[in-house]
Scaffold this motif. Sequence first.
Motif, PDB file in Angstrom:
ATOM      1  N   TRP A  66       0.841  -1.199   0.000  1.00 24.12           N
ATOM      2  CA  TRP A  66       0.000   0.000   0.000  1.00 24.12           C
ATOM      3  C   TRP A  66       0.879   1.253   0.000  1.00 24.12           C
ATOM      4  CZ3 TRP A  66      -5.142   0.996  -0.565  1.00 24.12           C
ATOM      5  CH2 TRP A  66      -5.568   2.293  -0.259  1.00 24.12           C
ATOM      6  N   CYS A  70       0.270   2.151  -3.617  1.00 27.44           N
ATOM      7  CA  CYS A  70      -1.097   2.678  -3.643  1.00 27.44           C
ATOM      8  C   CYS A  70      -1.198   4.078  -3.041  1.00 27.44           C
ATOM      9  CB  CYS A  70      -2.043   1.761  -2.881  1.00 27.44           C
ATOM     10  SG  CYS A  70      -1.772  -0.004  -3.190  1.00 27.44           S
ATOM     11  N   TYR A  97     -10.930  -8.253  -4.846  1.00 28.98           N
ATOM     12  CA  TYR A  97      -9.597  -8.643  -5.318  1.00 28.98           C
ATOM     13  C   TYR A  97      -9.496  -8.445  -6.836  1.00 28.98           C
ATOM     14  CZ  TYR A  97      -5.827 -11.808  -6.728  1.00 28.98           C
ATOM     15  OH  TYR A  97      -4.709 -12.338  -7.308  1.00 28.98           O
ATOM     16  N   ILE A 100      -9.362  -4.812  -7.907  1.00 32.34           N
ATOM     17  CA  ILE A 100      -8.057  -4.201  -7.656  1.00 32.34           C
ATOM     18  C   ILE A 100      -7.012  -4.756  -8.637  1.00 32.34           C
ATOM     19  CG2 ILE A 100      -6.177  -3.992  -5.964  1.00 32.34           C
ATOM     20  CD1 ILE A 100      -8.354  -3.997  -3.776  1.00 32.34           C
ATOM     21  N   ARG A 101      -7.024  -6.074  -8.816  1.00 35.22           N
ATOM     22  CA  ARG A 101      -6.009  -6.698  -9.670  1.00 35.22           C
ATOM     23  C   ARG A 101      -6.134  -6.231 -11.131  1.00 35.22           C
ATOM     24  NH1 ARG A 101      -5.812 -10.881 -12.879  1.00 35.22           N
ATOM     25  NH2 ARG A 101      -7.922 -11.512 -12.345  1.00 35.22           N
ATOM     26  N   LEU A 112       1.311  -6.012 -10.344  1.00 40.62           N
ATOM     27  CA  LEU A 112       1.823  -6.667  -9.139  1.00 40.62           C
ATOM     28  C   LEU A 112       1.603  -8.179  -9.234  1.00 40.62           C
ATOM     29  CD1 LEU A 112       0.383  -4.280  -6.374  1.00 40.62           C
ATOM     30  CD2 LEU A 112       2.540  -4.090  -7.612  1.00 40.62           C
ATOM     31  N   PRO A 114       0.091 -11.833  -7.890  1.00 37.61           N
ATOM     32  CA  PRO A 114      -1.151 -12.187  -7.201  1.00 37.61           C
ATOM     33  C   PRO A 114      -0.982 -12.106  -5.683  1.00 37.61           C
ATOM     34  CG  PRO A 114      -0.732 -13.751  -8.963  1.00 37.61           C
ATOM     35  CD  PRO A 114       0.484 -12.857  -8.880  1.00 37.61           C
ATOM     36  N   GLN A 116       1.011 -10.094  -3.987  1.00 35.82           N
ATOM     37  CA  GLN A 116       0.996  -8.690  -3.552  1.00 35.82           C
ATOM     38  C   GLN A 116      -0.431  -8.139  -3.528  1.00 35.82           C
ATOM     39  OE1 GLN A 116       3.968  -7.406  -6.485  1.00 35.82           O
ATOM     40  NE2 GLN A 116       5.241  -6.643  -4.823  1.00 35.82           N
ATOM     41  N   TYR A 117      -1.220  -8.484  -4.534  1.00 31.23           N
ATOM     42  CA  TYR A 117      -2.619  -8.041  -4.535  1.00 31.23           C
ATOM     43  C   TYR A 117      -3.381  -8.637  -3.359  1.00 31.23           C
ATOM     44  CZ  TYR A 117      -2.280  -5.816  -9.115  1.00 31.23           C
ATOM     45  OH  TYR A 117      -1.946  -4.976 -10.150  1.00 31.23           O
ATOM     46  N   THR A 118      -3.108  -9.917  -3.099  1.00 25.90           N
ATOM     47  CA  THR A 118      -3.797 -10.585  -1.989  1.00 25.90           C
ATOM     48  C   THR A 118      -3.429  -9.925  -0.663  1.00 25.90           C
ATOM     49  OG1 THR A 118      -3.655 -12.614  -3.263  1.00 25.90           O
ATOM     50  CG2 THR A 118      -4.269 -12.840  -0.963  1.00 25.90           C
ATOM     51  N   ALA A 120      -2.453  -6.869  -0.271  1.00 28.64           N
ATOM     52  CA  ALA A 120      -3.097  -5.553  -0.228  1.00 28.64           C
ATOM     53  C   ALA A 120      -4.547  -5.697   0.225  1.00 28.64           C
ATOM     54  CB  ALA A 120      -3.028  -4.873  -1.598  1.00 28.64           C
TER      55      ALA A 120
END
Length: 157
Positions: A66, A70, A97, A100-101, A112, A114, A116-118, A120
């Motif tokens: 983040w 972000c 998810y 955002i992804r 990013l 998966p 890193q997205y998770t 976040a």
Amino acid sequence: MTIRTFFPTAFLATVIAATVFGGARMSAQRPAFRPATMAPRSVLAFAADTAKLYTEAQATDGAEVWTKTCAGCHESKDVTSADFRTKWGGRALFELYTQIRTTMPDDAPGSLTPEQYTNAVAYILKLNGLPAGEIKLAADSVAMAGMKFEVPPPAAP
Ligand code: HEC
């Protein structure tokens, strides 16, 4: 006497909450809006019976994502506001998810991993007061499709 007056008041509060937070804009956008999710549950009861979907360590990694990726565009209230909760509350975690992804960061969607997205998403859960637990949130579409983003009711204005 207390019991007799409690229910009408709680009912009225629900109606007001549903009216305020489920305004025309949101209902138009999401006809499946369920006023039942706005039922007057205390925040304490909420924390006690809420599934623990991520680990503390994961939220810490998510906080790093983040801050690095972000926070240049977002304040944390972008993902904790009453508007945000009304929009995403009660929906499958996988929807958040995926949103955002596929769209974030706005200037490089999908850039990013998966994980890193998770992470976040785990951090967003934490920011919204959801409790951490022992099991990591996995970047697994089937598992996340079965998890709800159960945010606490927005704080009273
Ligand atoms: C370059 C600027 C930028 C960056 C970086 C960025 N965002 Fe966004 N984000 C936006 C904008 C603009 C919107 C609103 C428009 C939209 O939805 O596309 C948005 C919308 C969102 C929303 C939807 C909010 C809602 O109310 O539904 C989420 C969630 C979100 N961003 C998360 C993230 C996360 C997580 C990251 C970091 C991985 C990130 N964003 C990085 C610009 C950015």
